[in-house]
Design an enzyme around this catalytic site. Structure first.
Site, PDB file in Angstrom:
ATOM      1  N   GLU A 111       0.816  -1.226   0.000  1.00  0.00           N
ATOM      2  CA  GLU A 111       0.000   0.000   0.000  1.00  0.00           C
ATOM      3  C   GLU A 111       0.846   1.271   0.000  1.00  0.00           C
ATOM      4  O   GLU A 111       0.472   2.263  -0.621  1.00  0.00           O
ATOM      5  CB  GLU A 111      -0.970  -0.023   1.190  1.00  0.00           C
ATOM      6  N   GLU A 131      -4.107  -9.566   3.668  1.00  0.00           N
ATOM      7  CA  GLU A 131      -4.941  -9.261   4.838  1.00  0.00           C
ATOM      8  C   GLU A 131      -6.092 -10.245   4.993  1.00  0.00           C
ATOM      9  O   GLU A 131      -6.475 -10.620   6.094  1.00  0.00           O
ATOM     10  CB  GLU A 131      -5.506  -7.832   4.734  1.00  0.00           C
TER      11      GLU A 131
END
Ligand code: CO8
Length: 257
Positions: A111, A131
């Protein structure tokens, strides 16, 4: 200024920000993100720094947020742990940012690379948002920036499956601009940074702001924004120098004014 979890090195007009916790594959903890935040403020205020290279120490870029820190969090703690404001700030830096990624760029490590303007990959690069395998979802811009870069369907596949993609697949998806051998990666990024740093800084800033803001506008508003930015550049010394140098058949010397 000395940091514990990152290294900031400024050479001529190029700043290199290195994520530096190689023992845990540069996993991002609160302290590291706070240091990144401070560094972004320093870079934003610098008129000397024209381009930023973001990279990781050792063999990997960053294997995500530090799972040790997150394991026992309650929602309020998770909200306070969030990295988004720092990553947004990084994305909004006036200077162009090049991420040089080799090895793992996972979770928050992926990210933060998405907040860069340009991504270069070493051949060992592996991108992923694992995740989902931890019972959570991307929380530092992954659900927002990735679809904007590669499209919703491809982004959802990566997020739903939680699998990693290699450098060649990342290139095919338009996630990275180039793939080079790992050994050549930093040199390639610095070479690109140096070349960009020879361009007129104010025009570069205007380009970045116009693209980043315009992408969220309709085409009419975006082109109006572009017209204002474009015409404002005629107030700069660099516009006079660029056009005069062309007419004089010499190389321009831009001074950022
Ligand atoms: N957090 C903490 N420690 C880590 C992390 C991590 N993300 N990744 C690696 N490490 C540590 C390992 O625990 C290991 O430590 P030790 O030597 O003490 O056992 C060391 O780094 C070396 O790692 P491995 O031995 O596991 O190395 P391998 O080459 O065998 O495996 C992998 C590499 C596949 C990358 C593996 O380490 C791994 O799966 N890491 C975790 C990846 C992951 O799940 N990352 C996503 C985390 S979630 C996330 O980023 C959420 C972001 C949401 C937004 C945040 C906003 C707050």
């Amino acid at each position: 200024m000395t940091f514990n979890h990152i290294v900031l090195d400024v050479n001529k007009h190029v700043a290199t920000l290195t994520l530096n916790r190689p023992k845990v594959l540069n996993a991002l903890n609160r302290a590291m993100v706070d240091e990144i935040d401070q560094t972004v403020d320093i870079i934003a205020r610098s008129s000397d720094i024209r381009v930023v290279v973001l990279t990781g120490a050792g063999k990997h870029f960053a294997a995500g947020a530090d799972v040790n820190d997150m394991a026992n969090m309650v929602p309020e703690e998770a909200r306070n742990f969030a990295f988004s404001s720092t990553f947004n700030k990084l994305e909004s830096l006036p200077q162009p940012v090049i991420a040089a990624v080799k090895g793992y760029a996972l979770g928050a490590g992926f990210e933060i690379a998405l907040a860069a303007d340009i991504r270069l990959a070493g051949s060992s690069a592996r991108f992923g948002l694992p995740e989902i395998n931890l019972g959570i979802m991307p929380g530092a811009g992954g659900t927002q920036r990735l679809p904007r870069i590669i499209g919703c369907a491809q982004a959802k596949e990566i997020i739903f499956l939680g699998d990693n993609i290699d450098a060649a697949a990342a290139l095919e998806l338009g996630l990275v601009n180039r793939v080079v051998e790992d050994e050549a990666l930093l040199d390639e990024a610095l070479k690109m940074a140096e070349k960009i740093s020879s361009k007129p800084p104010l025009a570069l800033r205007m380009v970045k702001r116009t693209v980043n803001t315009g992408i969220n506008l309709d085409i009419k508003a975006g082109t109006e924004l572009e017209a204002i930015a474009w015409s404002d550049l005629f107030a700069t010394q660099d516009q006079k120098e660029g056009m005069r140098a062309f007419l004089d058949k010499r190389k321009p010397e831009f001074n950022g004014r």
